[in-house]
Design a protein around this motif. Structure first.
Motif, PDB file in Angstrom:
ATOM      1  N   ASP A   1       0.815  -1.273   0.080  1.00 22.07           N
ATOM      2  CA  ASP A   1      -0.063  -0.086   0.080  1.00 22.07           C
ATOM      3  C   ASP A   1       1.017   1.192   0.026  1.00 22.07           C
ATOM      4  N   LEU A   2       0.494   2.461  -0.074  1.00 22.63           N
ATOM      5  CA  LEU A   2       0.771   3.602  -0.076  1.00 22.63           C
ATOM      6  C   LEU A   2       2.199   3.914   1.064  1.00 22.63           C
ATOM      7  N   GLU A   3       1.984   3.232   2.198  1.00 24.10           N
ATOM      8  CA  GLU A   3       2.909   3.374   3.069  1.00 24.10           C
ATOM      9  C   GLU A   3       4.213   2.712   3.041  1.00 24.10           C
ATOM     10  N   ASP A   4       4.215   1.656   2.199  1.00 26.13           N
ATOM     11  CA  ASP A   4       5.274   0.892   1.922  1.00 26.13           C
ATOM     12  C   ASP A   4       6.407   1.252   1.001  1.00 26.13           C
ATOM     13  N   ILE A   5       5.938   2.575   0.444  1.00 22.95           N
ATOM     14  CA  ILE A   5       6.694   3.208  -0.825  1.00 22.95           C
ATOM     15  C   ILE A   5       7.648   4.365   0.053  1.00 22.95           C
ATOM     16  N   GLU A   6       8.788   4.393   0.106  1.00 20.20           N
ATOM     17  CA  GLU A   6       9.615   5.351   0.504  1.00 20.20           C
ATOM     18  C   GLU A   6       9.933   6.435  -0.189  1.00 20.20           C
ATOM     19  N   LYS A   7       9.645   7.758   0.048  1.00 20.13           N
ATOM     20  CA  LYS A   7       9.567   8.810  -1.012  1.00 20.13           C
ATOM     21  C   LYS A   7      10.872   8.944  -1.753  1.00 20.13           C
ATOM     22  N   ASP A   8      11.898   9.195  -1.165  1.00 22.09           N
ATOM     23  CA  ASP A   8      13.089   9.636  -1.670  1.00 22.09           C
ATOM     24  C   ASP A   8      13.767   8.843  -2.538  1.00 22.09           C
ATOM     25  N   THR A   9      13.775   7.386  -2.071  1.00 22.89           N
ATOM     26  CA  THR A   9      14.735   6.545  -2.841  1.00 22.89           C
ATOM     27  C   THR A   9      13.702   5.366  -3.570  1.00 22.89           C
ATOM     28  N   GLY A  10      12.471   5.597  -3.456  1.00 22.92           N
ATOM     29  CA  GLY A  10      11.382   4.759  -4.350  1.00 22.92           C
ATOM     30  C   GLY A  10      11.880   3.259  -3.959  1.00 22.92           C
ATOM     31  N   LYS A  11      12.309   3.071  -2.702  1.00 22.09           N
ATOM     32  CA  LYS A  11      12.379   1.838  -2.303  1.00 22.09           C
ATOM     33  C   LYS A  11      11.280   1.021  -1.457  1.00 22.09           C
TER      34      LYS A  11
ATOM     35  N   LYS B   1      -2.836  -7.651   6.391  1.00 24.51           N
ATOM     36  CA  LYS B   1      -3.627  -6.537   5.662  1.00 24.51           C
ATOM     37  C   LYS B   1      -5.037  -6.865   5.564  1.00 24.51           C
ATOM     38  N   GLU B   2      -6.048  -5.805   5.503  1.00 20.02           N
ATOM     39  CA  GLU B   2      -7.211  -6.012   5.234  1.00 20.02           C
ATOM     40  C   GLU B   2      -7.372  -6.427   3.703  1.00 20.02           C
ATOM     41  N   THR B   3      -8.129  -7.547   3.435  1.00 19.93           N
ATOM     42  CA  THR B   3      -8.153  -8.104   1.875  1.00 19.93           C
ATOM     43  C   THR B   3      -9.578  -7.966   1.395  1.00 19.93           C
ATOM     44  N   LYS B   4     -10.324  -6.930   1.745  1.00 20.86           N
ATOM     45  CA  LYS B   4     -11.717  -6.982   1.317  1.00 20.86           C
ATOM     46  C   LYS B   4     -11.646  -6.118  -0.092  1.00 20.86           C
ATOM     47  N   SER B   5     -11.136  -5.235  -0.346  1.00 21.43           N
ATOM     48  CA  SER B   5     -11.167  -4.596  -1.803  1.00 21.43           C
ATOM     49  C   SER B   5     -10.421  -5.422  -2.823  1.00 21.43           C
ATOM     50  N   ILE B   6     -10.765  -4.923  -4.001  1.00 20.68           N
ATOM     51  CA  ILE B   6      -9.991  -5.480  -5.069  1.00 20.68           C
ATOM     52  C   ILE B   6      -8.726  -4.878  -5.314  1.00 20.68           C
ATOM     53  N   ARG B   7      -7.412  -5.544  -5.540  1.00 23.74           N
ATOM     54  CA  ARG B   7      -6.378  -4.978  -5.641  1.00 23.74           C
ATOM     55  C   ARG B   7      -5.891  -5.421  -7.032  1.00 23.74           C
ATOM     56  N   ASN B   8      -4.563  -4.401  -7.347  1.00 24.11           N
ATOM     57  CA  ASN B   8      -4.189  -4.613  -8.548  1.00 24.11           C
ATOM     58  C   ASN B   8      -2.871  -5.396  -8.640  1.00 24.11           C
ATOM     59  N   THR B   9      -2.744  -6.137  -9.714  1.00 22.62           N
ATOM     60  CA  THR B   9      -1.609  -7.212  -9.816  1.00 22.62           C
ATOM     61  C   THR B   9      -0.249  -6.345 -10.468  1.00 22.62           C
TER      62      THR B   9
ATOM     63  N   CYS C   1      -1.167  -4.682  -5.115  1.00 23.23           N
ATOM     64  CA  CYS C   1      -0.961  -3.445  -4.372  1.00 23.23           C
ATOM     65  C   CYS C   1      -2.400  -3.020  -4.463  1.00 23.23           C
ATOM     66  N   THR C   2      -2.549  -1.932  -3.345  1.00 24.11           N
ATOM     67  CA  THR C   2      -3.885  -1.373  -3.056  1.00 24.11           C
ATOM     68  C   THR C   2      -4.265  -0.603  -4.249  1.00 24.11           C
ATOM     69  N   THR C   3      -5.688  -0.245  -4.379  1.00 21.17           N
ATOM     70  CA  THR C   3      -6.220   0.540  -5.338  1.00 21.17           C
ATOM     71  C   THR C   3      -5.591   1.959  -5.551  1.00 21.17           C
ATOM     72  N   GLU C   4      -4.779   2.625  -4.555  1.00 24.80           N
ATOM     73  CA  GLU C   4      -4.401   3.926  -4.841  1.00 24.80           C
ATOM     74  C   GLU C   4      -3.042   3.801  -5.592  1.00 24.80           C
ATOM     75  N   ILE C   5      -2.390   2.596  -5.841  1.00 23.11           N
ATOM     76  CA  ILE C   5      -1.165   2.427  -6.453  1.00 23.11           C
ATOM     77  C   ILE C   5      -1.459   1.909  -7.970  1.00 23.11           C
ATOM     78  N   LEU C   6      -0.963   2.515  -8.867  1.00 22.19           N
ATOM     79  CA  LEU C   6      -1.479   2.213 -10.132  1.00 22.19           C
ATOM     80  C   LEU C   6      -0.107   1.684 -10.674  1.00 22.19           C
ATOM     81  N   PRO C   7      -0.026   0.343 -11.145  1.00 25.13           N
ATOM     82  CA  PRO C   7       1.329  -0.302 -11.966  1.00 25.13           C
ATOM     83  C   PRO C   7       0.971   0.107 -13.375  1.00 25.13           C
ATOM     84  N   LEU C   8       2.347   0.183 -14.183  1.00 27.30           N
ATOM     85  CA  LEU C   8       2.542   0.862 -15.282  1.00 27.30           C
ATOM     86  C   LEU C   8       3.357   0.025 -15.956  1.00 27.30           C
TER      87      LEU C   8
END
Length: 412
Positions: free
Chosen positions: A39-49, A59-67, A94-101
């Motif tokens: 989810d969003l908290e798993d991404i560190e801003k400066d390094t992207g790691k 984690k709660e797994t009630k919502s649809i997630r992206n592969t 990943c949770t829905t606020e993260i978009l895989p490209l």
């Protein structure tokens, strides 16, 4: 277009380059219990790691997630100002606020990450995001965002340069040095690597410096043994040779016409002093002498491209390259009529040797080195083709460091 790009680049809509919003969805019931969920908290801003990898059970797994797949760019479309973007190094969900490209090979993922984190893209999303408390970038605006697209090889070069700059910035922050001190120290390290044959790779197709030196020595009136066999100051590549500074060009020092004779001064011939040497090309020389001084005194006119070095006092080791013919005072020594050496390689080599020359001049009330000490100095001579590659690499790195210094100072 948002801004001007090189002719070989193109502006392309982001939706044309990647599967924007079309990645596979997975129901929680289908997710393996050992799968990684971000989810969003798993991404560190400066390094992207990734700060951590999270199991389904945590984690709660009630919502649809992206592969997502390894190599996908994971872009947070929620609160884009947080600049949370990374390149996935494993596959998962990943949770829905993260978009895989998935850029399908058209864009180097690391380059895409840098674009999505750039000020240009941040400003674009700031204008497009909707919502007050939790602004997000909509699919339509994301797909239609304009993406600056260089050729693939240039994307790779850009990524390498950015990575190098970031490493330097990290080192600066960790060191106790000022930015100016760090840049100076880094340039010194680059020159040290250059004269040891460690800055650019050797090319086996280059004509060895031994052949070059043999040709040089044929032009000498007296055959010399070149550099002393032992001890060498440091190890050099097999295709290089040791020689003396006096063997690769003609060296001459200048003089000062009598100040008592006013007719020797304020003419149109450049007369350079050590204060005019700034470790750069020499464009401005404040003092002039006359043709009469040139004819009647021991001053000598040095041609364009001559490499000059200071021999006296606090300026020992300062260098410069003439952009116009000039004479010098006795505190300067000039090299011209180069044999087997590129004048820019010599210029940078002399800067690398500065501490050696300073030590050579110590011990007297007025520290100085003589022309004789200069021409008897052993130097490493690479093949001529490698000399040119070394100069090109030095100037590329120095230009990057200077630009970085200007930008960092502007932002502090």
């Amino acid at each position: 277009m948002p801004f001007e790009v090189p002719e070989s680049w193109e502006w392309v809509k982001l939706g044309y380059l990647c599967d924007y919003g079309k990645n596979e969805k997975a129901s929680p019931s289908l997710i393996n219990e050992n799968a990684w969920i971000l989810d969003l908290e798993d991404i560190e801003k400066d390094t992207g790691k990734l700060l951590k990898r999270v199991h389904k059970s945590e984690k709660e797994t009630k919502s649809i997630r992206n592969t997502f797949k390894k190599g996908d760019v994971l872009y947070s479309k929620l609160r884009t100002y947080l600049n949370k973007v990374l390149v996935a190094d494993f596959e998962g969900y990943c949770t829905t606020e993260i978009l895989p490209l998935d850029f399908n090979g058209f864009v180097v993922p690391e380059f895409a990450r840098h674009v999505l984190m750039s000020n240009y893209f941040l400003e674009y999303t700031a204008e497009c995001c909707y919502g007050v408390k939790m602004p997000r970038l909509g699919t339509y605006d994301g797909e239609n965002a304009l993406f600056p697209l260089p050729p693939i090889e240039e994307q790779k070069r850009i990524v390498r340069i950015i990575d190098s700059v970031n490493e330097i910035i990290d080192e600066i922050e960790e060191s106790a040095l000022s930015l100016e001190q760090y840049i100076t120290q880094t340039k010194s390290k680059v020159l040290d690597l250059a004269i040891r044959g460690k800055l650019v790779p050797q090319n086996p197709d280059d004509e060895p410096a031994s052949v070059l030196l043999e040709q040089v020595m044929k032009g000498q009136k007296v055959q010399q043994n070149t550099a002393d066999k032992f001890p060498y100051p440091f190890e050099i590549p097999k295709s290089w040779e040791w020689c003396k500074l006096g063997e690769i060009g003609d060296w001459q020092s200048g003089s000062t016409p009598s100040r008592a004779k006013k007719e020797y001064y304020n003419g149109d011939i450049n007369w350079l002093k050590t204060g005019d040497l700034t470790d750069d090309y020499i464009y401005n020389i404040s003092e002039k002498i006359t043709q009469k001084a040139l004819l009647e005194t021991s001053v000598k006119l040095n041609p364009i491209g001559s490499v000059l070095i200071a021999m006296y006092g606090a300026t020992i080791g300062k260098v410069g390259i003439l952009t116009q013919p000039a004479t010098t005072n006795q505190a300067c020594c000039a090299c011209s009529n180069f044999r087997g050496i590129n004048n820019l390689y010599l210029f940078y080599l002399l800067i690398a040797y500065r501490n050696y020359f300073i030590q050579l001049g110590e011990g007297g009330a007025q520290p100085n080195i003589s022309k004789e000490k200069i021409i008897s100095t052993d130097i490493p001579l690479p093949p001529l083709a490698e000399q040119l590659r070394i100069v090109e690499k030095i100037e590329e790195i120095f230009k990057m460091l200077d630009k970085m210094q200007v930008n960092l100072q502007a932002n502090t």
